[in-house]
Design a protein around this motif. Structure first.
Motif, PDB file in Angstrom:
ATOM      1  N   CYS A  86       1.205  -0.911  -0.217  1.00 38.92           N
ATOM      2  CA  CYS A  86       0.418   0.046   0.330  1.00 38.92           C
ATOM      3  C   CYS A  86       0.802   0.963  -0.167  1.00 38.92           C
ATOM      4  CB  CYS A  86      -0.773  -0.524   1.283  1.00 38.92           C
ATOM      5  SG  CYS A  86      -1.902   1.148   1.728  1.00 38.92           S
TER       6      CYS A  86
ATOM      7  N   LEU B  13      -1.793  -6.044   0.424  1.00 43.70           N
ATOM      8  CA  LEU B  13      -2.871  -5.711  -0.517  1.00 43.70           C
ATOM      9  C   LEU B  13      -3.045  -7.390   0.013  1.00 43.70           C
ATOM     10  CD1 LEU B  13      -3.047  -2.669  -2.179  1.00 43.70           C
ATOM     11  CD2 LEU B  13      -4.059  -2.698   0.207  1.00 43.70           C
TER      12      LEU B  13
ATOM     13  N   CYS C 226      -7.463  -2.214   1.890  1.00 44.22           N
ATOM     14  CA  CYS C 226      -6.039  -2.499   2.612  1.00 44.22           C
ATOM     15  C   CYS C 226      -6.288  -2.704   4.433  1.00 44.22           C
ATOM     16  CB  CYS C 226      -5.313  -1.182   2.807  1.00 44.22           C
ATOM     17  SG  CYS C 226      -3.740  -1.274   3.443  1.00 44.22           S
TER      18      CYS C 226
ATOM     19  N   GLN D 107      -2.608   4.659  -5.540  1.00 45.00           N
ATOM     20  CA  GLN D 107      -2.103   2.623  -5.638  1.00 45.00           C
ATOM     21  C   GLN D 107      -1.658   1.936  -7.126  1.00 45.00           C
ATOM     22  OE1 GLN D 107      -1.394   1.319  -2.719  1.00 45.00           O
ATOM     23  NE2 GLN D 107      -0.701  -1.195  -3.376  1.00 45.00           N
TER      24      GLN D 107
END
Length: 113
Positions: free
Chosen positions: A44, A51, A63, A84
């Motif tokens: 993350c 994750l 998360c 992300q």
């Protein structure tokens, strides 16, 4: 030119619904949602939690650290201005291939003027 990386059997990845693969030096988590496979960097961007240890909920990767919800397709969160890294995925026959180059969208989808 992209050198796509074969990361496994589509049937096996779909069956598991979530899998971690290593591409080069990067761990990438694969999520299956609505019969599609999505790939995100496993660590993350917020607190470097994995994750893959989180949940998949309503098309979002959650998360386990602070419950940030990342969109599977874009990598963006709804709550924060953080993206992300994602990876392009394609399937050929029963094989899943990943583009090893991470993608980070410059802005949230739907926010362009």
């Amino acid at each position: 030119m992209t050198d796509w990386v074969d990361v496994g059997s589509r049937a096996e990845i779909v069956r598991k619904r979530k899998a971690v693969v290593r591409v080069g030096e990067t761990d990438i988590v694969l999520f299956t949602h609505e019969d599609r496979i999505y790939a995100l960097a496993d660590l993350c961007v917020h607190k470097q939690k994995r994750l893959s240890r989180g949940l998949l909920f309503k098309g979002k990767a959650i998360c386990p650290g602070h419950q940030w919800a990342f969109d599977l397709k874009s990598g963006w969160t709804d709550e924060w201005s953080v993206c992300q890294p994602t990876y392009r995925v394609r399937c050929e026959d029963d094989r899943v291939l990943i583009d090893p180059e991470a993608r980070i969208l410059a802005e949230k989808p739907g926010t362009a003027g």
